[in-house]
Scaffold this motif. Structure first.
Motif, PDB file in Angstrom:
ATOM      1  N   SER A  40       0.840  -1.194   0.000  1.00 21.50           N
ATOM      2  CA  SER A  40       0.000   0.000   0.000  1.00 21.50           C
ATOM      3  C   SER A  40       0.880   1.251   0.000  1.00 21.50           C
ATOM      4  N   LEU A  41       0.634   2.144  -0.936  1.00 20.57           N
ATOM      5  CA  LEU A  41       1.427   3.367  -1.069  1.00 20.57           C
ATOM      6  C   LEU A  41       0.949   4.473  -0.144  1.00 20.57           C
ATOM      7  N   GLY A  42      -0.243   4.335   0.363  1.00 18.31           N
ATOM      8  CA  GLY A  42      -0.824   5.325   1.269  1.00 18.31           C
ATOM      9  C   GLY A  42      -2.028   4.676   1.936  1.00 18.31           C
ATOM     10  N   TYR A  43      -2.874   5.489   2.540  1.00 23.66           N
ATOM     11  CA  TYR A  43      -4.097   4.937   3.117  1.00 23.66           C
ATOM     12  C   TYR A  43      -5.038   4.586   1.976  1.00 23.66           C
ATOM     13  N   VAL A  58      -3.127   0.516   5.531  1.00 21.50           N
ATOM     14  CA  VAL A  58      -2.220   1.597   5.932  1.00 21.50           C
ATOM     15  C   VAL A  58      -0.978   1.576   5.055  1.00 21.50           C
ATOM     16  N   PRO A  59      -0.249   2.698   4.972  1.00 26.84           N
ATOM     17  CA  PRO A  59       0.958   2.731   4.146  1.00 26.84           C
ATOM     18  C   PRO A  59       1.937   1.635   4.550  1.00 26.84           C
ATOM     19  N   GLN A  71      -5.866  -0.227  -5.933  1.00 27.84           N
ATOM     20  CA  GLN A  71      -4.808   0.786  -5.845  1.00 27.84           C
ATOM     21  C   GLN A  71      -4.334   1.208  -7.237  1.00 27.84           C
TER      22      GLN A  71
END
Length: 105
Positions: A40-43, A58-59, A71
């Motif tokens: 995951s790159l961010g939320y 979560v990131p 994503q």
């Protein structure tokens, strides 16, 4: 025997139990088995496709296949407006810039 199990034994845990619970050491560290594109790159706020429940990753969290697809779709959507703006510039349209030194020659 790994260094982790040796550390656990030093803290009083017997050898068999220490080897069972110690995390094996690897030269590359722990991975998700799928590479950086599965992280995951961010939320990432989405809905689970089977249960319909809201899910938040979560990131840095490892993503299942369905969340990787979500994503990637979100990243593509963010890039689309930029691509449209690039098309405007290539078709002869460009921004007009105000210049203070424009009046005298």
């Amino acid at each position: 025997m790994s260094r982790g199990s040796e550390d656990l034994e030093a803290k009083g845990i017997d050898q068999d139990e220490a080897e069972a619970v110690a995390v094996p050491e690897r030269s590359g560290g722990l991975t998700t088995g799928g590479g950086a594109e599965r992280i995951s790159l961010g939320y990432l706020h989405t809905v689970h496709p089977e249960s319909g429940n809201d899910v938040v990753f979560v990131p840095g969290e490892a993503l299942p296949d369905w969340a990787v697809a979500v994503q990637n779709e979100q990243l593509a959507a963010r890039l689309r407006p930029r691509a449209a703006a690039d098309d405007d510039a290539s078709s002869g349209r460009r921004a007009i810039k105000h210049s203070a030194s424009r009046g005298s020659k």
